[in-house]
Design a protein around this motif. Structure first.
Motif, PDB file in Angstrom:
ATOM      1  N   LYS A  12      26.887 134.438   0.931  1.00  0.00           N
ATOM      2  CA  LYS A  12      27.154 135.824   0.540  1.00  0.00           C
ATOM      3  C   LYS A  12      26.802 136.810   1.661  1.00  0.00           C
ATOM      4  O   LYS A  12      27.505 137.806   1.848  1.00  0.00           O
TER       5      LYS A  12
ATOM      6  N   ILE B  42      29.690 136.935   3.933  1.00  0.00           N
ATOM      7  CA  ILE B  42      30.784 137.654   3.268  1.00  0.00           C
ATOM      8  C   ILE B  42      30.569 139.161   3.400  1.00  0.00           C
ATOM      9  O   ILE B  42      31.477 139.900   3.780  1.00  0.00           O
ATOM     10  N   ILE B  43      29.366 139.611   3.091  1.00  0.00           N
ATOM     11  CA  ILE B  43      29.043 141.041   3.156  1.00  0.00           C
ATOM     12  C   ILE B  43      29.228 141.568   4.575  1.00  0.00           C
ATOM     13  O   ILE B  43      29.840 142.619   4.779  1.00  0.00           O
TER      14      ILE B  43
ATOM     15  N   ILE C   6      33.032 141.715   5.370  1.00  0.00           N
ATOM     16  CA  ILE C   6      33.695 142.800   4.621  1.00  0.00           C
ATOM     17  C   ILE C   6      33.310 144.151   5.222  1.00  0.00           C
ATOM     18  O   ILE C   6      34.180 144.986   5.498  1.00  0.00           O
ATOM     19  N   ASN C   7      32.020 144.377   5.415  1.00  0.00           N
ATOM     20  CA  ASN C   7      31.580 145.663   5.954  1.00  0.00           C
ATOM     21  C   ASN C   7      32.179 145.919   7.333  1.00  0.00           C
ATOM     22  O   ASN C   7      32.561 147.036   7.645  1.00  0.00           O
TER      23      ASN C   7
ATOM     24  N   PRO D 148      25.205 148.564  -1.438  1.00  0.00           N
ATOM     25  CA  PRO D 148      25.602 147.710  -2.563  1.00  0.00           C
ATOM     26  C   PRO D 148      25.892 148.474  -3.857  1.00  0.00           C
ATOM     27  O   PRO D 148      26.823 148.129  -4.584  1.00  0.00           O
TER      28      PRO D 148
ATOM     29  N   GLU E 252      28.756 145.974  -4.378  1.00  0.00           N
ATOM     30  CA  GLU E 252      28.177 144.717  -4.853  1.00  0.00           C
ATOM     31  C   GLU E 252      29.165 143.982  -5.754  1.00  0.00           C
ATOM     32  O   GLU E 252      29.332 142.766  -5.633  1.00  0.00           O
TER      33      GLU E 252
ATOM     34  N   TYR F 168      31.739 142.475  -3.409  1.00  0.00           N
ATOM     35  CA  TYR F 168      31.207 141.290  -2.724  1.00  0.00           C
ATOM     36  C   TYR F 168      31.204 140.088  -3.668  1.00  0.00           C
ATOM     37  O   TYR F 168      31.555 138.978  -3.273  1.00  0.00           O
ATOM     38  N   ASP F 169      30.760 140.316  -4.907  1.00  0.00           N
ATOM     39  CA  ASP F 169      30.709 139.229  -5.896  1.00  0.00           C
ATOM     40  C   ASP F 169      32.099 138.681  -6.191  1.00  0.00           C
ATOM     41  O   ASP F 169      32.270 137.469  -6.355  1.00  0.00           O
TER      42      ASP F 169
ATOM     43  N   ASP G 225      33.113 136.550  -3.246  1.00  0.00           N
ATOM     44  CA  ASP G 225      32.289 135.339  -3.286  1.00  0.00           C
ATOM     45  C   ASP G 225      32.825 134.361  -4.340  1.00  0.00           C
ATOM     46  O   ASP G 225      32.988 133.171  -4.064  1.00  0.00           O
TER      47      ASP G 225
END
Length: 84
Positions: free
Chosen positions: A3, A6-7, A10-11, A27, A69, A72-73, A76
């Protein structure tokens, strides 16, 4: 991919492609408000996710997505399904 990776990814593309300040990406911040998304921006976001992660997003995926958040989830969980 965990994760944290991933964050970070993405950011990174949100800062580059949506010209948002990295400090604004928190988040619990509202995704739509922070990025200033309109309907065309959502299309760009979907294309960016597909290019960066190889997962497909559809309109229904965004139901209930309010914060970074949540987003992100979502990515994921999509990646976990892809791997399974």
């Amino acid at each position: 991919m965990n994760k944290e990776e991933i964050i970070k990814r993405i950011n990174g593309f949100l800062v580059d492609e949506f010209e948002v300040d990295n400090d604004d990406i928190q988040p619990d911040a509202n995704l739509k408000d922070t990025l200033g998304l309109d309907s065309l921006d959502y299309v760009d976001l979907v294309v960016s996710i597909e290019a960066n992660f190889g997962v497909k997003l559809v309109e229904v995926d965004f139901v209930g997505i309010a914060t970074f958040e949540n987003f992100y989830d979502l990515i994921d969980s999509k990646l976990k399904v892809k791997v399974a």
